[in-house]
Write an enzyme that holds these catalytic residues in place. Structure first.
Site, PDB file in Angstrom:
ATOM      1  N   SER A 224       1.168  -1.395   0.264  1.00 17.26           N
ATOM      2  CA  SER A 224      -0.466  -0.161   0.166  1.00 17.26           C
ATOM      3  C   SER A 224       0.997   1.128   0.253  1.00 17.26           C
ATOM      4  O   SER A 224       1.699   1.164   0.709  1.00 17.26           O
ATOM      5  CB  SER A 224      -1.027  -0.322   1.365  1.00 17.26           C
ATOM      6  OG  SER A 224      -1.651   1.035   1.507  1.00 17.26           O
TER       7      SER A 224
ATOM      8  N   TYR B  54      -3.426  -0.506   9.916  1.00 19.49           N
ATOM      9  CA  TYR B  54      -3.437  -1.339   8.867  1.00 19.49           C
ATOM     10  C   TYR B  54      -1.792  -0.553   8.486  1.00 19.49           C
ATOM     11  O   TYR B  54      -0.969  -1.687   7.571  1.00 19.49           O
ATOM     12  CB  TYR B  54      -4.568  -0.273   7.678  1.00 19.49           C
ATOM     13  CG  TYR B  54      -4.612  -0.667   6.537  1.00 19.49           C
ATOM     14  CD1 TYR B  54      -5.110  -1.200   6.184  1.00 19.49           C
ATOM     15  CD2 TYR B  54      -3.713   0.275   5.470  1.00 19.49           C
ATOM     16  CE1 TYR B  54      -5.228  -1.953   4.003  1.00 19.49           C
ATOM     17  CE2 TYR B  54      -3.939   0.200   4.368  1.00 19.49           C
ATOM     18  CZ  TYR B  54      -4.258  -0.764   3.869  1.00 19.49           C
ATOM     19  OH  TYR B  54      -4.290  -0.820   2.633  1.00 19.49           O
TER      20      TYR B  54
HETATM   21  P1  NAD Z   1     -11.811  -5.023  -0.826  1.00 20.45           P
HETATM   22  O1  NAD Z   1     -12.367  -5.071   0.647  1.00 20.45           O
HETATM   23  O2  NAD Z   1     -12.776  -5.324  -2.423  1.00 20.45           O
HETATM   24  O3  NAD Z   1     -11.506  -6.562  -0.781  1.00 20.45           O
HETATM   25  C1  NAD Z   1     -11.139  -7.607  -0.198  1.00 20.45           C
HETATM   26  C2  NAD Z   1     -10.961  -8.929  -0.783  1.00 20.45           C
HETATM   27  O4  NAD Z   1     -10.084  -9.463   1.053  1.00 20.45           O
HETATM   28  C3  NAD Z   1     -12.625  -9.586  -0.691  1.00 20.45           C
HETATM   29  O5  NAD Z   1     -12.061 -10.576  -1.810  1.00 20.45           O
HETATM   30  C4  NAD Z   1     -12.981 -10.471   0.964  1.00 20.45           C
HETATM   31  O6  NAD Z   1     -14.120 -11.112   0.899  1.00 20.45           O
HETATM   32  C5  NAD Z   1     -11.455 -10.351   1.131  1.00 20.45           C
HETATM   33  N1  NAD Z   1     -11.168 -10.914   2.356  1.00 20.45           N
HETATM   34  C6  NAD Z   1     -11.519  -9.541   3.038  1.00 20.45           C
HETATM   35  N2  NAD Z   1     -11.699 -10.484   4.523  1.00 20.45           N
HETATM   36  C7  NAD Z   1     -10.895 -12.079   4.040  1.00 20.45           C
HETATM   37  C8  NAD Z   1     -10.989 -12.365   5.369  1.00 20.45           C
HETATM   38  N3  NAD Z   1     -10.896 -12.936   6.593  1.00 20.45           N
HETATM   39  N4  NAD Z   1     -10.271 -14.258   4.721  1.00 20.45           N
HETATM   40  C9  NAD Z   1     -11.047 -14.074   3.568  1.00 20.45           C
HETATM   41  N5  NAD Z   1     -11.096 -13.494   2.631  1.00 20.45           N
HETATM   42  C10 NAD Z   1     -11.183 -12.276   3.158  1.00 20.45           C
HETATM   43  O7  NAD Z   1     -10.734  -4.431  -1.277  1.00 20.45           O
HETATM   44  P2  NAD Z   1      -9.545  -4.392  -2.152  1.00 20.45           P
HETATM   45  O8  NAD Z   1      -9.511  -2.041  -1.941  1.00 20.45           O
HETATM   46  O9  NAD Z   1      -9.809  -5.113  -3.615  1.00 20.45           O
HETATM   47  O10 NAD Z   1      -8.057  -4.612  -1.525  1.00 20.45           O
HETATM   48  C11 NAD Z   1      -7.424  -5.450  -1.679  1.00 20.45           C
HETATM   49  C12 NAD Z   1      -6.031  -5.524  -0.859  1.00 20.45           C
HETATM   50  O11 NAD Z   1      -5.211  -4.251  -1.832  1.00 20.45           O
HETATM   51  C13 NAD Z   1      -5.893  -4.725   0.118  1.00 20.45           C
HETATM   52  O12 NAD Z   1      -4.725  -5.609   0.577  1.00 20.45           O
HETATM   53  C14 NAD Z   1      -5.953  -3.541   0.561  1.00 20.45           C
HETATM   54  O13 NAD Z   1      -5.213  -3.631   2.171  1.00 20.45           O
HETATM   55  C15 NAD Z   1      -5.001  -3.666  -0.752  1.00 20.45           C
HETATM   56  N6  NAD Z   1      -4.762  -1.832  -1.505  1.00 20.45           N
HETATM   57  C16 NAD Z   1      -6.169  -1.568  -1.174  1.00 20.45           C
HETATM   58  C17 NAD Z   1      -6.010  -0.628  -2.022  1.00 20.45           C
HETATM   59  C18 NAD Z   1      -7.031   1.090  -2.571  1.00 20.45           C
HETATM   60  O14 NAD Z   1      -6.960   1.875  -2.766  1.00 20.45           O
HETATM   61  N7  NAD Z   1      -8.344  -0.144  -2.497  1.00 20.45           N
HETATM   62  C19 NAD Z   1      -5.130   0.445  -1.902  1.00 20.45           C
HETATM   63  C20 NAD Z   1      -3.955   0.317  -1.181  1.00 20.45           C
HETATM   64  C21 NAD Z   1      -3.391  -1.514  -1.108  1.00 20.45           C
END
Ligand code: NAD
Length: 250
Positions: free
Chosen positions: A142, A155
């Site tokens: 991130s 986080y």
């Molecule tokens: P999201 O909430 O859309 O997706 C998260 C995914 O993780 C979903 O498939 C959910 O079902 C799964 N998940 C959550 N808890 C779980 C558990 N206990 N067991 C199994 N699966 C679980 O979020 P996203 O934005 O797609 O995030 C994906 C990754 O990207 C994360 O690691 C997040 O920290 C990272 N990220 C996101 C952003 C952003 O701006 N969206 C930026 C930087 C990093």
């Protein structure tokens, strides 16, 4: 374009039911990989996209924050094709409360899934990859692997940890034919950021700070994921690749 061809490879993608994990799984499938999609919620729409790309996939439902379940999840994943060539540690959660009030429960839940599970899945996949002498691991970091953020101390700690863990595993395994790298997404439109997107003023100020002038989407991670999963990145180890529309360059 053979350098980027993933035909014959199998990728395990966590958190693949939607958001960035779905985009990554789709990108890897379009490059030729079969996919094991693991998530707490149903991966059916992800699997539909994978089949449309002409690849095979299975979904595994699991709460990946339960460390005791991970060995079983990995065994199920291996039963699909008998191999895992690519591991994408994408599942992650965020808890937003000011640092002074941040509860120990929120801290622990975030650290369990975002860091401990990444460590344990790297170990499980890594042992299999060491035996084969090849493998690709992509951890999702991130901007908060570099910056402090606001209201998200757990986080931020977890994502700094993901960057460190990526380098630690990369150092030990680079000589064994395994590349461990990370993608650090900038601000992307997913469930993770929906509370911010409801705040118009904050959304505008973030957008203004992004040199590309827009937030990213799950599709923006397809290319970087294919690069890090393919032989195009065979001499890349322990790198944290910012995919952020220029946020970190500003
Ligand atoms: P999201 O909430 O859309 O997706 C998260 C995914 O993780 C979903 O498939 C959910 O079902 C799964 N998940 C959550 N808890 C779980 C558990 N206990 N067991 C199994 N699966 C679980 O979020 P996203 O934005 O797609 O995030 C994906 C990754 O990207 C994360 O690691 C997040 O920290 C990272 N990220 C996101 C952003 C952003 O701006 N969206 C930026 C930087 C990093």
């Amino acid at each position: 374009m053979n350098l980027f061809d993933l035909s014959g490879k199998t990728a395990l993608v966590t958190g693949a039911s939607g958001g960035l994990g779905q985009g990554i799984a789709q990108g890897l499938a379009e490059a030729g990989a079969d996919i094991v999609a693991v998530s707490q919620s149903s991966c059916e729409t992800t699997l539909e996209g994978i089949r449309k790309a002409g690849r095979q996939g299975i979904g595994i439902s699991a709460d990946l924050s339960q460390a005791d379940l991970l060995e079983n999840v990995f065994t199920q994943a291996m039963e699909f094709n008998g191999r895992i060539d690519i591991l994408v540690n994408n599942a992650g959660i965020i808890r937003r409360t000011p640092a002074a009030e941040h509860s120990r429960e929120d801290w622990q839940e975030v650290l369990d899934l975002n860091l401990t599970t990444v460590f344990l899945l790297c170990q499980l996949a890594g042992k299999h990859m060491i035996a084969k002498g090849a493998g690709k691991i992509i951890n999702i970091a991130s901007m908060l692997s570099f910056q402090g953020g606001i209201n998200v101390p757990g986080y931020t700690a977890s994502k700094h940890g993901v960057a460190g863990l990526t380098k630690a595993f990369a150092n030990e395994w680079a000589g064994k034919g395994i590349q461990v790298n990370a993608i650090a997404p900038g601000y992307m439109v997913t469930n993770n950021t929906s509370p911010i997107l409801q705040d118009e003023a904050r959304t505008r100020s973030i957008t203004e700070r992004i040199p590309a002038g827009r937030w990213g989407t799950p599709n923006d991670l397809k290319g970087p994921a294919v690069f890090l999963a393919s032989s195009a990145s065979d001499y890349l180890n322990g790198h944290v690749l910012c995919v952020d529309g220029g946020w970190m360059a500003r």
